[in-house]
Write a protein that holds these residues in place. Structure first.
Motif, PDB file in Angstrom:
ATOM      1  N   SER A   8       0.841  -1.204   0.000  1.00 52.61           N
ATOM      2  CA  SER A   8       0.000   0.000   0.000  1.00 52.61           C
ATOM      3  C   SER A   8       0.869   1.244   0.000  1.00 52.61           C
ATOM      4  N   ILE A  11       2.157   1.790  -3.371  1.00 51.85           N
ATOM      5  CA  ILE A  11       1.125   2.327  -4.263  1.00 51.85           C
ATOM      6  C   ILE A  11       0.966   3.827  -4.020  1.00 51.85           C
ATOM      7  N   GLY A  15       1.773   6.914  -6.485  1.00 51.47           N
ATOM      8  CA  GLY A  15       0.769   7.943  -6.755  1.00 51.47           C
ATOM      9  C   GLY A  15       1.341   9.335  -6.607  1.00 51.47           C
ATOM     10  N   GLU A 113      -7.110   1.508  -0.198  1.00 53.98           N
ATOM     11  CA  GLU A 113      -7.303   0.220  -0.886  1.00 53.98           C
ATOM     12  C   GLU A 113      -8.734   0.101  -1.409  1.00 53.98           C
ATOM     13  N   THR A 115     -10.606   2.541  -2.270  1.00 48.69           N
ATOM     14  CA  THR A 115     -10.709   3.460  -3.408  1.00 48.69           C
ATOM     15  C   THR A 115     -10.170   2.783  -4.669  1.00 48.69           C
ATOM     16  N   THR A 116      -9.052   2.078  -4.516  1.00 45.19           N
ATOM     17  CA  THR A 116      -8.483   1.351  -5.653  1.00 45.19           C
ATOM     18  C   THR A 116      -9.471   0.306  -6.178  1.00 45.19           C
ATOM     19  N   LYS A 117     -10.131  -0.384  -5.267  1.00 42.99           N
ATOM     20  CA  LYS A 117     -11.146  -1.376  -5.681  1.00 42.99           C
ATOM     21  C   LYS A 117     -12.235  -0.710  -6.507  1.00 42.99           C
ATOM     22  N   ASN A 120     -10.976   0.230  -9.889  1.00 48.66           N
ATOM     23  CA  ASN A 120     -10.834  -0.969 -10.726  1.00 48.66           C
ATOM     24  C   ASN A 120     -12.161  -1.411 -11.307  1.00 48.66           C
ATOM     25  N   ALA A 126      -4.300   2.908 -15.063  1.00 52.83           N
ATOM     26  CA  ALA A 126      -3.307   2.978 -13.983  1.00 52.83           C
ATOM     27  C   ALA A 126      -2.832   4.406 -13.713  1.00 52.83           C
ATOM     28  N   GLN A 129      -5.475   6.234 -11.857  1.00 59.17           N
ATOM     29  CA  GLN A 129      -5.579   5.658 -10.510  1.00 59.17           C
ATOM     30  C   GLN A 129      -4.470   6.198  -9.610  1.00 59.17           C
ATOM     31  N   SER A 130      -3.252   6.248 -10.156  1.00 61.61           N
ATOM     32  CA  SER A 130      -2.121   6.755  -9.374  1.00 61.61           C
ATOM     33  C   SER A 130      -2.359   8.190  -8.959  1.00 61.61           C
ATOM     34  N   ILE A 133      -5.007   8.285  -6.113  1.00 62.82           N
ATOM     35  CA  ILE A 133      -4.418   7.822  -4.858  1.00 62.82           C
ATOM     36  C   ILE A 133      -3.380   8.837  -4.364  1.00 62.82           C
TER      37      ILE A 133
END
Ligand code: HEM
Length: 146
Positions: A8, A11, A15, A113, A115-117, A120, A126, A129-130, A133
């Motif tokens: 995490s 990640i 970000g 995490e 938020t990433t779900k 997705n 990607a 997403q970065s 985050i």
């Protein structure tokens, strides 16, 4: 530190790097808000985030008195503004909003995490997403109180 926590942090760090790189990109580039798909996309992601958080025993207790519509609306406005969209968030600043909650690092990671779900689920690329985050990570110091 668990592999999970380490991942995490990785990640979040990725970000942050992506965010600083994009900040130096040409001004003609589309905003994160535009690249995500505007308000409808943010609403969809925040709606899904609520579903994921509600099922996440690590943090759902934090939201047991929260009204999803009002909170979701505030979060959409906040993210819209943070992503360079044409919105004006009128809620509390992040420090004021979370002060006294004594939120932990682990809870912050759980929300990142989740938020990433949610991202997705809508196949957000990607790079974007970065950046999302990274936006959250940049606020961690205001949100986590211990
Ligand atoms: C960077 C990460 C975060 C952002 C951008 C964020 C954003 C927000 C926003 C916009 C509000 C509404 C403030 C208002 O209505 O004036 C809020 C409230 C709140 N946040 Fe966060 N938050 C973050 C992290 C967290 C975490 C990690 C938790 C707990 C796991 C959390 C729990 C809450 C709770 C319980 C409220 C009050 C909701 C209510 O009105 O019932 N937040 N947050």
């Amino acid at each position: 530190m668990s592999m999970f926590a380490q991942k995490s942090i990785q990640i979040i760090a990725t970000g942050l790097i992506a965010l600083s790189l994009s900040a130096t990109a040409a001004a003609a580039d589309k905003t994160l808000y535009e690249r995500l798909g505007g308000k409808p996309a943010l609403q969809a992601v925040v709606g899904e985030l609520w579903t994921v958080v509600a099922a996440d025993a690590r943090i759902n207790g934090r939201f047991k008195h929260t009204k999803p519509e009002a909170f979701g609306g505030q979060l959409v406005e906040f993210l819209c503004q943070g992503a360079g969209g044409p919105c004006q968030y009128k809620g509390k600043d992040m420090k004021t909003a979370h002060t006294g909650m004594m939120l932990t690092d682990a809870e912050f990671t759980a929300l990142a995490e989740d938020t990433t779900k949610a991202l997705n689920k809508f196949k957000v690329p990607a790079k974007e997403q970065s950046e999302v985050i990274g936006l959250l990570a940049s606020l961690k110091g205001d949100v986590v109180n211990r």
